[in-house]
Design a protein around this motif. Structure first.
Motif, mmCIF file in Angstrom:
data_model
loop_
_atom_site.group_PDB
_atom_site.id
_atom_site.type_symbol
_atom_site.label_atom_id
_atom_site.label_comp_id
_atom_site.label_asym_id
_atom_site.label_seq_id
_atom_site.Cartn_x
_atom_site.Cartn_y
_atom_site.Cartn_z
ATOM 1 N N SER A 59 -8.995 -0.019 4.557
ATOM 2 C CA SER A 59 -9.475 -0.662 3.593
ATOM 3 C C SER A 59 -8.919 -1.229 2.342
ATOM 4 C CB SER A 59 -10.637 0.710 3.003
ATOM 5 O OG SER A 59 -11.089 0.310 1.871
ATOM 6 N N PRO A 60 -9.317 -2.270 1.950
ATOM 7 C CA PRO A 60 -8.367 -2.853 0.994
ATOM 8 C C PRO A 60 -8.622 -2.214 -0.342
ATOM 9 C CG PRO A 60 -10.261 -4.139 1.321
ATOM 10 C CD PRO A 60 -10.429 -3.298 2.501
ATOM 11 N N ASP A 61 -7.566 -2.266 -1.038
ATOM 12 C CA ASP A 61 -7.405 -1.649 -2.648
ATOM 13 C C ASP A 61 -7.671 -2.738 -3.467
ATOM 14 O OD1 ASP A 61 -6.707 -0.561 -5.244
ATOM 15 O OD2 ASP A 61 -5.142 0.705 -4.391
ATOM 16 N N GLU A 62 -8.801 -2.872 -4.215
ATOM 17 C CA GLU A 62 -9.058 -4.157 -4.852
ATOM 18 C C GLU A 62 -8.153 -4.260 -6.176
ATOM 19 O OE1 GLU A 62 -12.797 -6.256 -7.150
ATOM 20 O OE2 GLU A 62 -13.183 -4.664 -6.117
ATOM 21 N N LEU A 63 -7.870 -3.074 -6.547
ATOM 22 C CA LEU A 63 -6.982 -3.044 -7.855
ATOM 23 C C LEU A 63 -5.662 -3.461 -7.573
ATOM 24 C CD1 LEU A 63 -6.895 -2.287 -10.937
ATOM 25 C CD2 LEU A 63 -6.236 0.018 -10.052
ATOM 26 N N LEU A 64 -5.076 -2.928 -6.645
ATOM 27 C CA LEU A 64 -3.698 -3.445 -5.972
ATOM 28 C C LEU A 64 -3.512 -4.884 -5.666
ATOM 29 C CD1 LEU A 64 -0.862 -2.729 -5.106
ATOM 30 C CD2 LEU A 64 -1.725 -2.145 -2.939
ATOM 31 N N THR A 69 -5.748 -7.211 -6.671
ATOM 32 C CA THR A 69 -6.105 -8.566 -7.766
ATOM 33 C C THR A 69 -5.271 -8.171 -8.891
ATOM 34 O OG1 THR A 69 -7.784 -6.810 -8.652
ATOM 35 C CG2 THR A 69 -8.665 -8.421 -7.327
ATOM 36 N N LYS A 70 -4.657 -7.103 -9.101
ATOM 37 C CA LYS A 70 -3.782 -6.760 -10.466
ATOM 38 C C LYS A 70 -2.432 -6.262 -10.098
ATOM 39 C CE LYS A 70 -7.522 -6.986 -13.340
ATOM 40 N NZ LYS A 70 -8.086 -8.059 -13.818
ATOM 41 N N GLY A 71 -2.260 -5.867 -8.826
ATOM 42 C CA GLY A 71 -0.832 -5.409 -8.360
ATOM 43 C C GLY A 71 -0.618 -4.014 -8.943
ATOM 44 N N ILE A 72 -1.668 -3.370 -9.394
ATOM 45 C CA ILE A 72 -1.477 -1.962 -9.775
ATOM 46 C C ILE A 72 -1.990 -0.953 -8.767
ATOM 47 C CG2 ILE A 72 -2.281 -0.177 -11.544
ATOM 48 C CD1 ILE A 72 -2.778 -2.786 -13.405
ATOM 49 N N MET A 73 -0.852 -0.083 -8.324
ATOM 50 C CA MET A 73 -1.004 0.808 -7.258
ATOM 51 C C MET A 73 -1.504 2.152 -7.838
ATOM 52 S SD MET A 73 2.017 2.101 -4.895
ATOM 53 C CE MET A 73 1.945 2.129 -3.216
ATOM 54 N N HIS A 74 -2.274 2.971 -7.160
ATOM 55 C CA HIS A 74 -2.505 4.355 -7.587
ATOM 56 C C HIS A 74 -2.011 5.389 -6.347
ATOM 57 C CE1 HIS A 74 -6.197 3.765 -5.211
ATOM 58 N NE2 HIS A 74 -6.284 5.229 -5.021
ATOM 59 N N LEU A 75 -1.403 6.418 -6.981
ATOM 60 C CA LEU A 75 -1.089 7.534 -6.129
ATOM 61 C C LEU A 75 -1.691 8.722 -6.490
ATOM 62 C CD1 LEU A 75 2.646 6.998 -6.055
ATOM 63 C CD2 LEU A 75 1.203 6.438 -4.245
ATOM 64 N N HIS A 76 -2.199 9.525 -5.667
ATOM 65 C CA HIS A 76 -2.979 10.961 -5.701
ATOM 66 C C HIS A 76 -1.945 11.997 -6.009
ATOM 67 C CE1 HIS A 76 -7.135 9.608 -4.392
ATOM 68 N NE2 HIS A 76 -6.308 8.497 -3.982
ATOM 69 N N LEU A 77 -2.177 12.810 -7.126
ATOM 70 C CA LEU A 77 -1.229 13.732 -7.454
ATOM 71 C C LEU A 77 -1.573 14.858 -6.709
ATOM 72 C CD1 LEU A 77 -1.153 13.329 -11.359
ATOM 73 C CD2 LEU A 77 0.433 12.529 -9.456
ATOM 74 N N GLY A 78 -1.143 14.971 -5.452
ATOM 75 C CA GLY A 78 -1.160 16.179 -4.666
ATOM 76 C C GLY A 78 -1.824 15.690 -3.068
ATOM 77 N N ASN A 79 -3.022 15.314 -2.922
ATOM 78 C CA ASN A 79 -3.595 14.917 -1.832
ATOM 79 C C ASN A 79 -4.568 13.821 -1.933
ATOM 80 O OD1 ASN A 79 -6.250 16.103 -1.980
ATOM 81 N ND2 ASN A 79 -4.910 17.926 -2.255
ATOM 82 N N PRO A 80 -4.896 13.382 -0.971
ATOM 83 C CA PRO A 80 -5.933 11.998 -0.937
ATOM 84 C C PRO A 80 -7.165 12.231 -1.586
ATOM 85 C CG PRO A 80 -4.699 12.043 1.117
ATOM 86 C CD PRO A 80 -4.479 13.401 0.448
ATOM 87 N N ALA A 119 0.735 -1.040 0.053
ATOM 88 C CA ALA A 119 0.053 0.183 -0.066
ATOM 89 C C ALA A 119 0.830 1.081 0.153
ATOM 90 C CB ALA A 119 -0.943 -0.035 1.044
ATOM 91 N N PHE A 120 2.217 1.266 -0.169
ATOM 92 C CA PHE A 120 3.125 2.144 -0.018
ATOM 93 C C PHE A 120 4.070 1.889 -1.015
ATOM 94 C CE2 PHE A 120 4.244 -0.804 3.202
ATOM 95 C CZ PHE A 120 5.790 -0.940 2.958
ATOM 96 N N ILE A 121 5.039 3.004 -1.430
ATOM 97 C CA ILE A 121 6.290 2.816 -2.173
ATOM 98 C C ILE A 121 7.217 2.604 -1.247
ATOM 99 C CG2 ILE A 121 7.879 3.945 -3.459
ATOM 100 C CD1 ILE A 121 5.367 3.550 -5.277
ATOM 101 N N GLU A 122 8.060 1.530 -1.440
ATOM 102 C CA GLU A 122 9.268 1.053 -0.520
ATOM 103 C C GLU A 122 10.315 2.316 -0.502
ATOM 104 O OE1 GLU A 122 9.995 -3.424 -0.335
ATOM 105 O OE2 GLU A 122 10.285 -2.541 -2.555
ATOM 106 N N ALA A 123 11.058 2.508 0.472
ATOM 107 C CA ALA A 123 11.673 3.657 0.708
ATOM 108 C C ALA A 123 13.180 3.241 0.536
ATOM 109 C CB ALA A 123 11.604 4.427 2.165
#
Length: 153
Positions: free
Chosen positions: A64-69, A71-82, A8-12
Motif C-alpha cells: 500500500s502506498p504511503d501518500e505522505l512519503l 507527495t511530501k517525502g516525509i516518512m513515519h516510523l512506528h515507535l515499537g510495532n506497526p 519505504a525503509f531507512i537505508e542500511a
C-alpha cells in the motif's frame, strides 16, 4: 542539494541524525517509556547504518502506498510495532536524516495529507539543509586548498 529519498525503509548505511529546530512532541513521550527507548534505538541504528527492525515500519508498506512519503517525502516510523499510534516523522536524505516530530496519525487526516506537518517544519528543514550545504562546501574548499587532508571520497 540532495533530494529527499522517498524510500519505504531507512537505508542500511551510516547517516547523521539531525533534529530540526521546530521539533515537537505533542504526545509528551516520557524518558522511561518504551516509545522513548524505541526513539533511541531508531536514532542509533540510523547513525550506525544497522538495519532497522521491521516492527518500526508500516505492516503494509510493500502493498500500500504511503501518500505522505510519496507527495511530501516525509516518512513515519512506528515507535515499537506497526500497530502503535506513536509515530516518528522524519525526512531521509542520502547522507542524513532529519527528525521532525513525534505524533499520532493526525497528519494523514489533513487534506491534502501532511499539510499541517509541512507548514510547521518546512522553514526549519530548509534552514537545516542550507546549514549542511554550507558546511559541506566549506569542507570541500578546505580540501581543495590543501588545508585539510582528504578524509572521504
Amino acid at each position: 542539494m540532495p533530494d529527499r529519498l522517498r524510500l519505504a525503509f531507512i537505508e542500511a548505511k551510516p547517516k547523521r541524525v539531525h533534529v530540526v529546530e521546530s521539533w515537537r512532541d505533542p504526545l509528551g513521550i516520557k524518558q522511561d517509556s518504551r516509545e522513548f527507548q524505541a526513539l533511541r534505538l531508531i536514532r542509533s541504528t540510523i547513525s550506525t547504518g544497522t538495519p532497522l527492525p521491521h516492527g518500526y515500519y508500516r505492516s503494509d508498506r510493500d502493498s500500500s502506498p504511503d501518500e505522505l512519503l510519496a507527495t511530501k517525502g516525509i516518512m513515519h516510523l512506528h515507535l515499537g510495532n506497526p500497530s502503535t499510534n506513536e509515530l516518528l516523522f522524519l525526512i531521509q536524505y542520502p547522507t542524513y536524516v532529519a527528525f521532525l516530530e513525534i505524533n499520532n496519525h493526525q497528519h494523514f487526516k489533513t487534506d491534502p495529507v501532511g499539510t499541517l506537518l509541512t507548514s510547521l517544519h518546512e522553514k526549519k528543514v530548509a534552514a537545516l539543509r542550507e546549514k549542511i550545504s554550507e558546511a559541506s562546501e566549506a569542507k570541500r574548499l578546505l580540501i581543495k586548498q590543501g588545508l585539510k587532508p582528504r578524509s572521504d571520497a
